[in-house]
Design a protein around this motif. Structure first.
Motif, PDB file in Angstrom:
ATOM      1  N   SER B  46       0.945  -1.112   0.018  1.00  0.00           N
ATOM      2  CA  SER B  46       0.133  -0.021   0.065  1.00  0.00           C
ATOM      3  C   SER B  46       0.841   1.241  -0.026  1.00  0.00           C
ATOM      4  O   SER B  46       0.629   2.133  -0.718  1.00  0.00           O
ATOM      5  CB  SER B  46      -0.891   0.028   1.381  1.00  0.00           C
ATOM      6  N   ASP B 161      -6.228  -0.719  -4.679  1.00  0.00           N
ATOM      7  CA  ASP B 161      -5.535  -1.148  -3.253  1.00  0.00           C
ATOM      8  C   ASP B 161      -6.538  -2.059  -2.547  1.00  0.00           C
ATOM      9  O   ASP B 161      -7.568  -1.856  -2.151  1.00  0.00           O
ATOM     10  CB  ASP B 161      -5.290   0.063  -2.298  1.00  0.00           C
ATOM     11  N   GLU B 162      -6.344  -3.309  -2.710  1.00  0.00           N
ATOM     12  CA  GLU B 162      -7.205  -4.509  -2.260  1.00  0.00           C
ATOM     13  C   GLU B 162      -8.638  -4.212  -2.507  1.00  0.00           C
ATOM     14  O   GLU B 162      -9.378  -3.877  -1.605  1.00  0.00           O
ATOM     15  CB  GLU B 162      -6.938  -4.758  -0.694  1.00  0.00           C
TER      16      GLU B 162
HETATM   17 MG   LIG Z   1      -2.213  -2.424   2.406  1.00  0.00          MG
END
Ligand SMILES: [Mg+2]
Ligand SMILES: Nc1ncnc2c1ncn2[C@@H]1O[C@H](COP(=O)(O)OP(=O)(O)O)[C@@H](O)[C@H]1O
Lengths: 293, 353
Positions: B46, B161-162
């Protein structure tokens, strides 16, 4: 829900009794007394009263003095509410930028809320003290001698400053916790979508604070109307003279200085109706807040 | 030479508290390529993505986007669009406003904004609730809106991001396929961050495996799976993970508790005395040609299409994956292993030998 916890059907009422007693003795009874007294003309020296119907209301609402106090109250309330919200919010935004996600500081700041308002009130009044007040000295630098409690304008301005000053910490804490509850990722999404941080504030942060702001507005209006009595009394020092006064202070002056209990009661009934209206608005807003989340 | 959309050169991130989250990372993303950053939680995925977005400052190194170093540009000045794990939709705006907000701020004309919003709504099938608030949408719908907000920008690169980790397993599988299709259709470069190696394998053109802030390996899914650069990659990519057994090398043979394991044919030469021997679970067969490797089975797991046999070779744990149609073996059996399937890693560094 089940009510099986109570053996007798009177149990709940019994538990409510102390609270009801307190409300009755300290709120309902005086309120009823005020409504009753507002229909009479009372002779303060002989204790006799004459029923006059709505005359006290008519007198109050048509008198010049009342109109002037009403105007001052409106302006005073508007200035104090807006100044408190504006400055409190500005300070909270500045603090929030430093504090993002730091819990130690957050706890420390709660102390501001616990300690500040009473202390701030005291300091505020001292700031305008005729003899030792630094603000009086400061204004003197510009060639104006402030006479709080004597000059109408000086008193009015000092009242507004001290009243706002005292309420800012409360507003600050509420706005700050409102700001802290806005998710970081929403701010970051906004940072990607909008270059100007000022525009971001007005289009994303401020709307998300709206429930808090509405709530604080009601609280601050109530504060400016009713809870500034002490500050005003400290400045006016019981000398109505040429000084500005709010409606609440006028109730006190007319009732306890002017010995016009009937007129004073009528004025307080008018204020009670105002409080009722504000309370209804506040409940409506709180309902809306619940729908928000 | 293919055009590079993003070039990361020796990128370092040290947080103010001293944590080194990203350590000299070099990664390129080609035009139209989908690159997945994968690694365990806390490995810096991240952080790296957020540095590309401009949400974190760059401690050292350079980030070059579409031919321009963007280290010091504000997020809004970079030609990126991001989808957050929790979607980060504006709760007080309708879906339509969520999509158009960024475009309006960039001064696009109203008809162009409308055209892009309608286009995104059609692609993502969110046209029916353009006038709803995010709180009136399901998780999957919010996820689509978040993607819509990204695609209306027509950015040089998408940063995800995810994005699927808040969805249930079924929806996640479906959205994974949709994201891949969407990325192909738009032909825009994308970095996709995930801790899920299945997502990484199925989505990526290229996988970047991160560990402790460093790049372990960069390669296509087939390369990362078939030729892992380290024991870390070998055990992180693939489920069940690669069998890794500590062995001693004696006279050109890998020995574990008196059992000889085959060595890869390319490694007959100088080998250290100790190594880690690796084999994918599906690469061994039950059988005996006279010198099969003795395998004791402890537990059998039926997975439907396949079957996992957990057991031991010598004292080392070993898992074998076989087709469910194969006859279930008896408790003690022998394994046949093709030496070409065997991997060897350095016992100290874990790097492939
Ligand atoms: Mg992360
Ligand atoms: N704001 C921060 N301050 C200090 N350390 C951080 C911060 N954000 C992340 N980290 C640390 O940096 C490392 C990488 O974090 P992150 O990039 O979020 O990992 P991932 O996304 O791979 O799970 C972690 O060890 C984390 O604790």
């Amino acid at each position: 829900m089940k009510s099986a916890q109570f053996d007798s059907r009177f149990g709940p009422y019994l538990l409510l009794l102390p609270q009801m007693a307190v409300i009755s003795i300290f709120f309902l009874w005086p309120a009823a007394e005020a409504v009753w007294a507002s229909f009479f003309l009372e002779d303060p020296f002989f204790g006799t009263r004459v029923f006059v119907g709505l005359e006290n209301y008519v007198t109050a609402l048509t008198s010049d003095d009342y109109a002037r106090a009403a105007w001052f109250t409106v302006i005073f309330t508007a200035v104090v509410t807006l100044a408190t919200l504006g400055i409190g919010m500005w300070l909270a935004v500045a603090a929030d930028n430093v504090l993002r996600g730091n819990n130690t500081y957050k706890t420390l700041l709660m102390w501001v809320y616990a300690i500040a308002p009473p202390v701030a009130g005291l300091i505020g009044v001292m700031l305008f003290d005729q003899h030792i007040g630094p603000l009086v000295d400061f204004v003197a630098l510009f060639g104006h001698e402030m006479q709080v409690g004597v000059s109408w304008w000086d008193t009015a301005i000092a009242m507004m400053i001290v009243a706002s000053w005292k309420q800012i910490p409360y507003t600050f804490i509420f706005v700050l916790s409102g700001l802290q509850s806005i998710p970081n990722s929403v701010r970051e999404a906004a940072a990607i979508d909008c270059r100007s941080s000022i525009r971001r504030f007005w289009t994303v942060i401020f709307p998300l604070l709206a429930p808090t702001t509405f709530f604080l507005m009601i609280v601050n209006i109530t504060y400016a109307l009713f809870e500034t009595f002490g500050i005003i009394d400290l400045m006016v020092k019981g000398e109505p003279g040429n000084n500005p006064k709010t409606l609440v202070y006028k109730v006190y002056l007319d009732g306890f200085r002017g010995n016009d209990l009937g007129g004073s009661s009528a004025q307080s009934v008018i204020l009670m109706i105002l409080v009722l209206a504000l309370t209804i608005v506040q409940f409506r807003l709180i309902e809306r807040r619940i729908h928000y989340s | 030479m293919t055009e590079k959309t993003l070039v990361l050169t020796d990128v370092v991130k040290r947080y103010p508290n001293g944590a080194l989250a990203v350590d000299r990372v070099n990664v390129d993303v080609n035009a139209g390529e989908l690159v997945v950053f994968v690694g365990p939680s806390g490995c810096g995925k991240s952080t790296l993505l957020r540095m590309v977005a401009g949400l974190e400052t760059v401690t050292d190194g350079s980030i070059e986007l579409a031919g321009r170093v963007v280290n010091d540009l504000e997020p809004a000045e970079r030609d990126i669009a991001m989808v957050f794990q929790n979607y980060a939709l504006y709760p007080h705006m309708s879906v339509r406003k969520n999509l158009s907000y960024g475009l309006k701020n960039r001064g696009l004309p109203a008809d162009e904004i409308n055209r892009r919003v309608e286009e995104a709504a059609e692609i993502l099938e969110i046209g029916a609730f353009l006038d709803r608030k995010p709180s009136q949408l399901s998780g999957g719908q919010r996820q689509r809106v978040a993607m819509g907000r990204a695609i209306v920008r027509h950015p040089a690169i998408f940063l995800f991001d995810e994005p699927l980790s808040n969805l249930d397993a079924r929806l996640r599988n479906r959205m994974r396929v949709e994201i891949r299709k969407l990325q192909r259709r738009l032909n825009t470069a994308m970095i996709y961050v995930t801790h899920d190696q299945v997502e990484a394998m199925t989505l990526a053109d290229r996988i970047v495996v991160l560990n402790g802030g460093r790049v372990e390996q960069i390669g296509s899914p087939a390369e990362v799976y078939g030729d892992p650069a380290s024991t870390f990659v070998a055990s992180f990519i693939g489920a069940p993970p690669m069998n890794l057994i500590e062995v001693g090398i004696e006279a050109g043979r890998a020995m574990r508790d008196g059992v000889a394991l085959p060595l890869p044919p390319s490694h007959d030469g100088a080998l250290p005395a100790k190594a880690i021997w690796g084999l994918r679970p599906e690469r061994a067969r039950v059988g005996d040609d006279g010198n099969g490797i003795p395998f004791t089975i402890d537990v059998v797991e039926e997975l439907g299409a396949s079957r996992l046999l957990h057991g031991r070779i010598g004292g080392a744990e070993f898992t074998l994956q076989q087709d469910a149609s194969a006859p279930p073996p008896s408790q003690a059996t022998t394994l046949l292993i093709d030496p070409r399937d065997v991997h060897l890693f350095d016992a100290e560094t874990g790097k492939a030998l």
